[in-house]
Design a protein around this motif. Sequence first.
Motif, short mmCIF file in Angstrom:
data_model
loop_
_atom_site.label_atom_id
_atom_site.label_comp_id
_atom_site.label_asym_id
_atom_site.label_seq_id
_atom_site.Cartn_x
_atom_site.Cartn_y
_atom_site.Cartn_z
N TRP A 120 1.40 -1.21 -0.27
CA TRP A 120 0.19 -0.38 -0.08
C TRP A 120 1.12 0.91 0.06
O TRP A 120 1.82 1.85 0.74
CB TRP A 120 -1.33 0.10 0.91
CG TRP A 120 -2.13 0.95 1.47
CD1 TRP A 120 -1.81 2.15 1.81
CD2 TRP A 120 -2.84 0.99 1.06
NE1 TRP A 120 -2.56 3.00 2.19
CE2 TRP A 120 -4.14 2.53 1.80
CE3 TRP A 120 -4.16 0.49 -0.23
CZ2 TRP A 120 -5.24 3.10 0.52
CZ3 TRP A 120 -4.99 0.80 -0.34
CH2 TRP A 120 -5.43 2.08 -0.14
N ASP A 121 1.60 1.95 -1.08
CA ASP A 121 2.00 2.99 -1.87
C ASP A 121 1.58 3.77 -1.97
O ASP A 121 1.04 3.87 -3.00
CB ASP A 121 3.41 2.06 -2.37
CG ASP A 121 4.65 3.57 -2.16
OD1 ASP A 121 4.31 4.64 -1.95
OD2 ASP A 121 5.41 3.13 -2.70
N VAL A 122 0.82 5.03 -1.03
CA VAL A 122 -0.20 6.06 -1.77
C VAL A 122 1.30 7.12 -2.20
O VAL A 122 0.63 7.70 -3.40
CB VAL A 122 -0.79 7.02 -0.84
CG1 VAL A 122 -1.49 7.83 -1.34
CG2 VAL A 122 -0.85 6.12 0.19
N THR A 123 2.15 7.19 -2.10
CA THR A 123 2.87 8.28 -3.27
C THR A 123 3.11 7.92 -4.93
O THR A 123 3.36 8.49 -5.41
CB THR A 123 4.14 8.29 -1.68
OG1 THR A 123 4.45 7.51 -1.53
CG2 THR A 123 4.24 9.74 -1.44
#
Lengths: 323, 344
Positions: free
Chosen positions: A69-72
């Motif tokens: 889960w890597d929003v950036t």
Amino acid sequence: MTAAREPERAPESAPARVNVPDRVWSGGLLLLGLAVLVVAAIIVAELVHIGGPAILHTGVVAFVRNSVWDVTRDVFGALPFIYGTLVTSAVALVLALPVSVGLALFLTEMAPPSVRSIVSFPISLLAGIPSVVYGLWGLFVLVPLLRRPVEPLLAKTLGFLPLFQGPPIGLGYLAAGIVLAIMILPTITSIAIEVLQTVPGTLREGALALGATRWEAIRVSVLPYARAGIVGATMLGLGRALGETMAVTMVIGNSPTIRASLFSPGYSLPAVIANEFAEASGDLHTGALAALALLLFAVTVVLNIAARLLVRMSRRGPTRVAA
Amino acid sequence: MKTLLVISGLALGLAGAAFANNLLINGAGATFPFPIYSKWFSEYNKLHPDVQINYQSIGSGGGIKQIIERTVDFGASDAPMTEEELKKAPGVVHIPTVMGAVVVVYNLPGVGSLRLSPETLANVFLGKVQNWSDAAIAKDNPGAKLPDSAIAVVHRSDGSGTTAVFTDYLAKVSPEWKSGPGAGKSVNWPVGLGGKGNEGVTGTVKQTEGGIGYVELAYANQNKLLMVDLKNHDGQWVKASLDSVSAAAAKAEIPADYRVSITDAPGKEAYPISAFTYLLVYKDQADPAKGQALIHFLWWAIHDGQKMASALDYAPLPGPLVKKVEATLQSITVQGKAVLANRK
């Protein structure tokens, strides 16, 4: 008034003529009943609408199966949250179910009525405590206790199981599971009490008359009769555990990882939505969070259907006595 | 319940009557500057009883969304708007109001002061330095007695401007951080526990021996937390203070639209993890009365308002920057007409 008297005059199968108030009444009720479904449908539609682009961006299967889960970087994988939701709920059920059923049995089968009313009161009180209070209690009382001495002790005695390995941090699945267990305890207990009270006294007396001990009477006549109801009570508790947000966020450690050990920090579906929604940057991030909400909805629906099936199966149980 | 409703209804009615002729300006956004903003709004209302400013601290993201949709008269954000967001709201101007900083707090019994160089700090949050007795930490702290205990990293779990500033700094000083977790309001943390809000991070750090985390300077000051000294761009060790934060804006190169990160700013006294917080307004105000009042308020905020900042643990804007913001405010128009053109 007239509507109430009508059936007395007419025989059961006869009424062929139109009864306007009845029609209006049943039509209105139907409308109200449908409203619930409509609201649910609107929620789903809206979630699909907002979350759709993010799910398509990631791919349905990847969204559910990926664990990053890597929003950036617009990488959205929901698996750690699904895992955390299921694990904490499972821990909660394992801890709460025996206590709740035991408590309910004690109160209905063993305790004198005066004790029952004294003990029932704090149980219903537990149900009324706001979840943020549970969260704070978890963070300031439970977590330090888990860090020392509970988790080191568990590691020493049960450390051969992967469930109880790793550094004792305090925050994590175990802390969340325990807080949830306390939160769902009153739900399961109070419904189980209601259910046990419906068990006909003749069943108990019959078993006792045949020479059964108290425990045997409970085991062969009371519990089988109440099984369906207790399963239902458990499912209501599970529903609360799955959706609990605030208390879990405060004690789960909020780390989107998947680990076998209950000591490790994790994350849950409602927690990540609550944490990230207010400051979600961009439509894709907001969408991914809506997709998580959809997923939570799906998990709840699946478990509810499973519960229904379970209840139906336990009703068909061989020892069930026709009411 | 009923009486309560009646009473609140009456109160609302009275309030409505009292302010019937007054101007109500609505704003929404960042939570970080909320204490100073609410102080400003109430003080300004005392000076100008006809102007009432209503602010909802719903978060920077919400503030940006609402100013784009023009549902508020001004927005507020800790992070400047992105190009993509500005495209949706052409004509939005950033007005820096005060400055804040992010400090690194820790919990090591017996260690009263601690220094961390940028590389070491990044490596701690990358999970590469895992023990307090690590040689890299010892090198930054000659003579200090560092315990042989595990480092427990704590970060924010909720999306936040604090995280954005902190990760922006780490990305500037560490190429590995930049290519790894990167900068943003929520990032994929390699290690650590997530705490909700400043209080969540503080609570976890306080409870965990060997804990290290980051919170806002104002929060750390008010709760008397132990802060790590950091090495700034000029190679000086600096403590976080209102002065060192203001110093970060003094030498930094600030573009005309103020959309700049001043982390790792040059200057001997500059504290490296400093940031502006902004009010967002449209360059041409549509509503004449509200627009006028809003511009006059902003003028007041960057002058008289600054004096209230330090009491609430915000760093005031440095003098030269105030001059620059003056020019920006003078360029804001109401239905095409300048308002502050001649004001000094």
